[in-house]
Design a protein around this motif. Structure first.
Motif, PDB file in Angstrom:
ATOM      1  N   LEU A  29       0.884  -1.163   0.085  1.00  0.00           N
ATOM      2  CA  LEU A  29       0.104  -0.107  -0.162  1.00  0.00           C
ATOM      3  C   LEU A  29       0.896   1.109  -0.165  1.00  0.00           C
ATOM      4  N   SER A  30       2.059   1.239   0.692  1.00  0.00           N
ATOM      5  CA  SER A  30       2.928   2.260   0.659  1.00  0.00           C
ATOM      6  C   SER A  30       3.423   2.469  -0.745  1.00  0.00           C
ATOM      7  N   HIS A  31       3.803   1.300  -1.420  1.00  0.00           N
ATOM      8  CA  HIS A  31       4.517   1.308  -2.656  1.00  0.00           C
ATOM      9  C   HIS A  31       3.336   2.034  -3.642  1.00  0.00           C
ATOM     10  N   ILE A  32       2.223   1.679  -3.622  1.00  0.00           N
ATOM     11  CA  ILE A  32       1.158   2.038  -4.249  1.00  0.00           C
ATOM     12  C   ILE A  32       0.652   3.658  -4.444  1.00  0.00           C
ATOM     13  N   THR A  33       0.812   4.113  -3.036  1.00  0.00           N
ATOM     14  CA  THR A  33       0.329   5.677  -2.907  1.00  0.00           C
ATOM     15  C   THR A  33       1.375   6.595  -2.374  1.00  0.00           C
ATOM     16  N   GLY A  34       2.606   6.004  -1.961  1.00  0.00           N
ATOM     17  CA  GLY A  34       3.399   6.930  -1.505  1.00  0.00           C
ATOM     18  C   GLY A  34       3.438   7.341  -0.243  1.00  0.00           C
ATOM     19  N   ILE A  35       2.247   6.979   0.419  1.00  0.00           N
ATOM     20  CA  ILE A  35       2.157   7.126   1.842  1.00  0.00           C
ATOM     21  C   ILE A  35       3.228   6.406   2.784  1.00  0.00           C
ATOM     22  N   SER A  36       3.774   6.614   3.747  1.00  0.00           N
ATOM     23  CA  SER A  36       4.807   6.266   4.450  1.00  0.00           C
ATOM     24  C   SER A  36       4.163   5.093   5.193  1.00  0.00           C
ATOM     25  N   ARG A  37       4.921   3.952   5.587  1.00  0.00           N
ATOM     26  CA  ARG A  37       4.548   2.672   6.373  1.00  0.00           C
ATOM     27  C   ARG A  37       4.195   3.046   7.786  1.00  0.00           C
ATOM     28  N   ARG A  38       4.993   4.354   8.242  1.00  0.00           N
ATOM     29  CA  ARG A  38       4.683   4.819   9.640  1.00  0.00           C
ATOM     30  C   ARG A  38       3.343   5.401   9.881  1.00  0.00           C
ATOM     31  N   SER A  39       2.903   6.260   8.732  1.00  0.00           N
ATOM     32  CA  SER A  39       1.713   6.990   8.897  1.00  0.00           C
ATOM     33  C   SER A  39       0.558   5.797   8.745  1.00  0.00           C
ATOM     34  N   ILE A  40       0.690   4.756   7.945  1.00  0.00           N
ATOM     35  CA  ILE A  40      -0.023   3.816   7.988  1.00  0.00           C
ATOM     36  C   ILE A  40      -0.332   2.702   9.154  1.00  0.00           C
ATOM     37  N   SER A  41       0.952   2.795   9.858  1.00  0.00           N
ATOM     38  CA  SER A  41       1.200   1.720  10.941  1.00  0.00           C
ATOM     39  C   SER A  41       0.141   2.845  12.070  1.00  0.00           C
ATOM     40  N   ASP A  42       0.565   3.948  12.191  1.00  0.00           N
ATOM     41  CA  ASP A  42      -0.039   4.804  13.237  1.00  0.00           C
ATOM     42  C   ASP A  42      -1.752   4.709  13.039  1.00  0.00           C
ATOM     43  N   PHE A  43      -2.182   4.949  11.844  1.00  0.00           N
ATOM     44  CA  PHE A  43      -3.631   4.997  11.444  1.00  0.00           C
ATOM     45  C   PHE A  43      -4.201   3.479  11.895  1.00  0.00           C
ATOM     46  N   THR A  44      -3.457   2.495  11.728  1.00  0.00           N
ATOM     47  CA  THR A  44      -3.988   1.133  12.134  1.00  0.00           C
ATOM     48  C   THR A  44      -4.031   0.989  13.643  1.00  0.00           C
ATOM     49  N   HIS A  45      -2.820   1.448  14.117  1.00  0.00           N
ATOM     50  CA  HIS A  45      -2.845   1.089  15.752  1.00  0.00           C
ATOM     51  C   HIS A  45      -4.027   1.916  16.140  1.00  0.00           C
ATOM     52  N   VAL A  46      -4.107   3.106  15.964  1.00  0.00           N
ATOM     53  CA  VAL A  46      -5.079   3.887  16.777  1.00  0.00           C
ATOM     54  C   VAL A  46      -6.634   3.457  16.575  1.00  0.00           C
ATOM     55  N   THR A  47      -6.743   2.966  15.030  1.00  0.00           N
ATOM     56  CA  THR A  47      -8.171   2.538  14.884  1.00  0.00           C
ATOM     57  C   THR A  47      -8.406   1.267  15.585  1.00  0.00           C
ATOM     58  N   LEU A  48      -7.702   0.150  15.720  1.00  0.00           N
ATOM     59  CA  LEU A  48      -7.637  -1.013  16.540  1.00  0.00           C
ATOM     60  C   LEU A  48      -7.797  -0.807  17.935  1.00  0.00           C
ATOM     61  N   THR A  49      -7.124   0.385  18.279  1.00  0.00           N
ATOM     62  CA  THR A  49      -7.356   0.586  19.720  1.00  0.00           C
ATOM     63  C   THR A  49      -8.779   0.997  20.155  1.00  0.00           C
ATOM     64  N   HIS A  50      -9.265   1.690  19.200  1.00  0.00           N
ATOM     65  CA  HIS A  50     -10.760   2.163  19.307  1.00  0.00           C
ATOM     66  C   HIS A  50     -11.645   1.049  19.023  1.00  0.00           C
ATOM     67  N   ILE A  51     -11.316   0.150  18.315  1.00  0.00           N
ATOM     68  CA  ILE A  51     -12.197  -0.904  17.986  1.00  0.00           C
ATOM     69  C   ILE A  51     -12.533  -1.822  19.050  1.00  0.00           C
ATOM     70  N   VAL A  52     -11.249  -1.962  19.753  1.00  0.00           N
ATOM     71  CA  VAL A  52     -11.101  -2.867  20.876  1.00  0.00           C
ATOM     72  C   VAL A  52     -11.680  -2.089  21.898  1.00  0.00           C
ATOM     73  N   GLY A  53     -11.514  -0.941  22.324  1.00  0.00           N
ATOM     74  CA  GLY A  53     -12.254  -0.211  23.268  1.00  0.00           C
ATOM     75  C   GLY A  53     -13.675  -0.187  23.159  1.00  0.00           C
TER      76      GLY A  53
END
Length: 301
Positions: free
Chosen positions: A267-291
């Protein structure tokens, strides 16, 4: 699978998920990326104001009640945001009549909001109507209005949108990115991801304020971000490409955690969005889903 609708200024195409050629997908992805950048470069101060949780939930319920494709709901949300920003701007910049009592501080704004209060539910439904190309289903969702009133409301929204209805919405980004991911990484079962992505996108939409507030804290490493930080962060909250890759990354983590890093890299390769940005978004969203799930479980117990 839900039907996908993609349109360009010169043509309108309709096809099912996973049926598009790679060349066509590439053209769509480039077009989406250009539109996303143009949108981020021309954001108003009111961007995102009409993406309130309760309002989006109301629109999702209307589309569900009418048995519409989920795409219609996301289109309607984008229509409403664009229309209301322009409509309010026009109303607030209209000169107040001479001698009117509205020359008191804030009274003009109050008068404008009061005027819109009764019309707002009809404006919302007009956006849904336009998004779904429905006709005369107003009584199905409790609006007792005449055909003439409904058509006048639709025309008002169309004029406010400057008759531009082909702007992409978040679901479009998710589905195009899934298509490209499936072509680039055939081992990833994107058909199964597709359905879960719909649920994740709706969750992120409804928990938008909380998720992006947490993401702001994560990226700035500041518990109480300043007003300047929040103003600059608007470009992140309105970035549909980031939202698209984030939704897919979250769905991948839930279904295929072993493939998560591989998918994030692609996904990072396709869009140019950094792995860090994607990881941060994933971590935050999963935290809210679990919460959220934990809260629901505690309430039931």
């Amino acid at each position: 699978m839900a039907k996908s609708f993609f349109s360009t200024p010169s043509q309108s195409l309709s096809f099912k998920f996973r049926e598009a050629s790679f060349d066509l997908l590439t053209d769509f992805l480039v077009d989406l990326n250009d539109r996303n950048k143009d949108n981020l470069n021309s954001l108003s101060k009111c961007s995102g104001v009409f993406k309130d949780k309760r309002l989006m939930e109301y629109i999702f319920l209307i589309t569900q009640d009418l048995g519409l494709d989920p795409l219609a709901g996301y289109h309607a949300i984008e229509f409403l945001q664009r229309f209301m920003v322009k409509h309010l701007t026009d109303l607030l910049t209209t000169p107040t009549p001479e001698g009117a009592a509205a020359d008191r501080p804030g009274s003009h704004e109050d008068a404008v909001l009061a005027k819109l209060k009764d019309k707002f539910p009809l404006i919302v439904f007009s956006c849904v109507q336009l998004a779904s190309k429905l006709s005369l289903h107003s009584h199905s969702v409790g609006h007792r209005v005449s055909k003439q009133t409904l058509l006048e409301s639709e025309l008002m929204v169309l004029k406010g949108l400057e008759f531009r209805l082909n702007a992409p919405n978040p679901l479009t980004y998710v589905e195009i990115l899934l298509e490209v991911l499936g072509h680039n990484e055939p081992s990833i079962p994107v058909e199964r991801l597709h359905q879960l992505c719909h649920h994740v996108l709706q969750f992120v939409s409804l928990q938008r304020a909380a998720i992006y507030d947490s993401l702001l804290v994560t990226t700035t490493r500041c518990v109480s971000p300043s007003t300047e930080h929040r103003e600059r962060f608007v470009t992140v909250t309105e970035d549909c490409m980031l939202l698209g890759v984030g939704v897919i990354a979250v769905a991948t983590f839930i279904l295929y955690v072993r493939n998560w890093e591989q998918v994030v890299g692609e996904l990072s390769h396709i869009t140019g969005i950094s792995r860090r940005s994607i990881s941060d978004f994933t971590h935050v969203t999963l935290t809210h889903i679990v919460g959220t799930n934990s809260s629901v479980t505690s309430t039931r117990v």
